[in-house]
Design a protein around this motif. Structure first.
Motif, PDB file in Angstrom:
ATOM      1  N   TYR A 125       8.572   7.808   9.697  1.00  0.00           N
ATOM      2  CA  TYR A 125       7.180   7.434   9.383  1.00  0.00           C
ATOM      3  C   TYR A 125       7.123   6.703   8.043  1.00  0.00           C
ATOM      4  CZ  TYR A 125       2.198   8.112   8.301  1.00  0.00           C
ATOM      5  OH  TYR A 125       0.872   7.924   7.965  1.00  0.00           O
ATOM      6  N   LEU A 126       7.852   7.221   7.055  1.00  0.00           N
ATOM      7  CA  LEU A 126       7.967   6.531   5.765  1.00  0.00           C
ATOM      8  C   LEU A 126       8.495   5.119   5.959  1.00  0.00           C
ATOM      9  CD1 LEU A 126       8.889   6.067   2.704  1.00  0.00           C
ATOM     10  CD2 LEU A 126      10.862   7.472   3.280  1.00  0.00           C
ATOM     11  N   LEU A 129       5.931   2.511   7.224  1.00  0.00           N
ATOM     12  CA  LEU A 129       4.718   2.271   6.439  1.00  0.00           C
ATOM     13  C   LEU A 129       4.757   0.923   5.717  1.00  0.00           C
ATOM     14  CD1 LEU A 129       4.187   5.796   4.827  1.00  0.00           C
ATOM     15  CD2 LEU A 129       2.683   4.685   6.500  1.00  0.00           C
ATOM     16  N   THR A 132       3.375  -0.815  -1.090  1.00  0.00           N
ATOM     17  CA  THR A 132       2.270  -0.496  -1.994  1.00  0.00           C
ATOM     18  C   THR A 132       1.625  -1.784  -2.504  1.00  0.00           C
ATOM     19  OG1 THR A 132       3.708  -0.496  -3.926  1.00  0.00           O
ATOM     20  CG2 THR A 132       3.438   1.593  -2.783  1.00  0.00           C
ATOM     21  N   THR A 165       2.648  -0.079  11.947  1.00  0.00           N
ATOM     22  CA  THR A 165       3.051   1.326  11.806  1.00  0.00           C
ATOM     23  C   THR A 165       2.791   2.142  13.071  1.00  0.00           C
ATOM     24  OG1 THR A 165       2.696   1.232   9.407  1.00  0.00           O
ATOM     25  CG2 THR A 165       2.786   3.417  10.418  1.00  0.00           C
ATOM     26  N   LYS A 293       7.010   1.763  -0.663  1.00  0.00           N
ATOM     27  CA  LYS A 293       6.243   2.286   0.464  1.00  0.00           C
ATOM     28  C   LYS A 293       4.956   2.925  -0.051  1.00  0.00           C
ATOM     29  CE  LYS A 293       8.819   1.168   3.981  1.00  0.00           C
ATOM     30  NZ  LYS A 293       8.335   0.383   5.123  1.00  0.00           N
ATOM     31  N   LEU A 295       2.008   5.452  -0.394  1.00  0.00           N
ATOM     32  CA  LEU A 295       1.544   6.826  -0.181  1.00  0.00           C
ATOM     33  C   LEU A 295       0.104   6.837   0.316  1.00  0.00           C
ATOM     34  CD1 LEU A 295       1.975   9.890  -0.451  1.00  0.00           C
ATOM     35  CD2 LEU A 295       1.241   9.692  -2.841  1.00  0.00           C
ATOM     36  N   GLY A 298       0.220   6.185   3.904  1.00  0.00           N
ATOM     37  CA  GLY A 298       0.876   7.314   4.543  1.00  0.00           C
ATOM     38  C   GLY A 298      -0.048   8.492   4.755  1.00  0.00           C
ATOM     39  N   SER A 302      -1.704   9.412   8.524  1.00  0.00           N
ATOM     40  CA  SER A 302      -1.241  10.688   9.059  1.00  0.00           C
ATOM     41  C   SER A 302      -2.367  11.464   9.719  1.00  0.00           C
ATOM     42  CB  SER A 302      -0.613  11.531   7.942  1.00  0.00           C
ATOM     43  OG  SER A 302      -1.590  11.950   7.000  1.00  0.00           O
ATOM     44  N   ILE A 319       7.504  10.844   2.337  1.00  0.00           N
ATOM     45  CA  ILE A 319       6.814   9.762   1.630  1.00  0.00           C
ATOM     46  C   ILE A 319       6.386  10.208   0.238  1.00  0.00           C
ATOM     47  CG2 ILE A 319       4.607  10.305   2.763  1.00  0.00           C
ATOM     48  CD1 ILE A 319       5.753   6.912   1.337  1.00  0.00           C
ATOM     49  N   TYR A 322       9.600  10.058  -1.790  1.00  0.00           N
ATOM     50  CA  TYR A 322       9.980   8.668  -1.991  1.00  0.00           C
ATOM     51  C   TYR A 322       9.035   7.999  -2.990  1.00  0.00           C
ATOM     52  CZ  TYR A 322      11.757   4.019  -0.854  1.00  0.00           C
ATOM     53  OH  TYR A 322      12.335   2.777  -0.925  1.00  0.00           O
ATOM     54  N   HIS A 323       7.743   8.328  -2.903  1.00  0.00           N
ATOM     55  CA  HIS A 323       6.751   7.757  -3.822  1.00  0.00           C
ATOM     56  C   HIS A 323       7.108   8.087  -5.271  1.00  0.00           C
ATOM     57  CE1 HIS A 323       2.824   6.642  -5.483  1.00  0.00           C
ATOM     58  NE2 HIS A 323       2.852   7.786  -6.121  1.00  0.00           N
TER      59      HIS A 323
END
Length: 343
Positions: A125-126, A129, A132, A165, A293, A295, A298, A302, A319, A322-323
């Motif tokens: 999913y991440l 996306l 940013t 996505t 990516k 957030l 995300g 979701s 995510i 990762y963010h």
């Protein structure tokens, strides 16, 4: 005579640590994200109860407001100015929506049927996306990259993500849940995300300048809504013990994997820009926009893509990690690039 530097400097260990953390991108928001997870663990009822007020519903309405203000600040003139640099756009968008998913997709067979499959779905999913907007542009600006190109690609990526996505996620949500309605999901995203953006763009000429002047306050509003979504999502997961099958080792391995994913994509984009003969400014823009990516997207998507609220907390975990990592690592790289340009 050399003018004396009168810039105030932090005194003491704690202020210096705070200043260093701020330069590295460790702002209050990252700490607040962690706090929301802890709060959800200690008090899950707060995000589940609908009386006297449902925080989940408040967050849902706040999402549309976020994207309305995003559209309000989106200048059509700036978008038009960046149209001509097609090589840069191609590298950024293909990295965001093709390279990322293709790196994660082959790993599905390793996790299929295991308790970690949901975590893998969160990582995929991440990967699906969009990029940013604000942090990509800020990092490109610090590093001395192509700022109009960054604005164009980050903005277009956000709009494309509304459609791309769900298409990627439909490959696995359809197989795991026969009632996944692709067109229904896109319809909800268009109403909740695209429609407010379009409305904001149409009103840009009237209120765009006002929104730009208050972008700091709008950013705080964005962050508060994201914190609400994170809190309510993790409340559902903790209340139903969805994390009981995962160990601390699993979470640590996930964190290491997110660092590895960032550097892998960063290196691949760097190599592609070298192959295409990008100049320094376009190379910086491609790397920072293509490796980031969102957030915001995300958390927003979701709520629509995963109607089973109990799994949303697990899905959001990659995510969120990762963010935090992309802000930390990209900030360090951007500062390094800025010093190189100054020398």
């Amino acid at each position: 005579m050399k003018k004396k530097d009168t810039t105030p400097r932090p005194v003491g260990l704690i202020p210096r640590a705070g200043a260093l953390a701020a330069r590295a991108g460790l702002d209050w928001f990252l700490l607040a994200l962690i706090s929301m997870i802890v709060l959800a663990y200690l008090w899950p009822e707060g995000g589940i109860d609908r009386e006297p007020l449902s925080l989940g519903d408040v967050a849902g309405y706040g999402v549309s407001v976020i994207f309305f203000f995003y559209g309000l600040r989106l200048s059509p003139e700036k978008l038009k100015a960046g149209l001509s640099n097609w090589k840069l756009h191609m590298v950024v968008q293909l990295s965001t929506f093709i390279l990322f998913p293709l790196l994660i997709l082959p790993l599905h067979s390793l996790f299929k049927g295991t308790p970690q499959e949901t975590l893998w779905l969160g990582v995929f999913y991440l990967a699906a996306l969009p990029s940013t907007v604000s942090s990509s542009v800020v990092m490109v600006s610090i590093a001395g990259g192509n700022i109009p190109g960054a604005i164009f690609n980050a903005s277009i990526s956000s709009l494309m993500g509304i459609f791309i996505t769900p298409l990627w996620m439909g490959l696995f949500l359809t197989s795991s849940s026969g009632d996944f309605d692709m067109w229904g999901v896109m319809g909800k995203l268009m109403v909740q995300v695209l429609l407010p953006v379009v409305l904001g763009i149409l009103l840009h000429r009237y209120w765009g300048e006002l929104a730009e002047r208050n972008k700091g306050r709008l950013r705080v509003f964005d962050q508060i809504i994201i914190l609400l979504i994170v809190y309510t999502s993790f409340c559902e997961s903790f209340a139903r013990k969805m994390f009981s099958g995962f160990s601390i080792t699993d979470i640590l391995i996930l964190g290491v994997a997110m660092v590895g994913l960032f550097f892998l994509v960063y290196s691949l984009i760097f190599g592609i820009t070298k192959l295409f003969g990008f100049n320094r400014e376009n190379q910086i823009t491609a790397i920072f926009c293509g490796s980031k990516k969102s957030l915001v997207h995300g958390t927003v998507m979701s709520k629509v893509l995963f109607p089973e609220a109990t799994v949303v907390g697990i899905i959001l975990l990659p995510i969120m990690m990762y963010h935090a990592l992309q802000l930390l690592i990209a900030s360090i790289i951007a500062q390094s690039e800025a010093r190189k340009a100054a020398n």
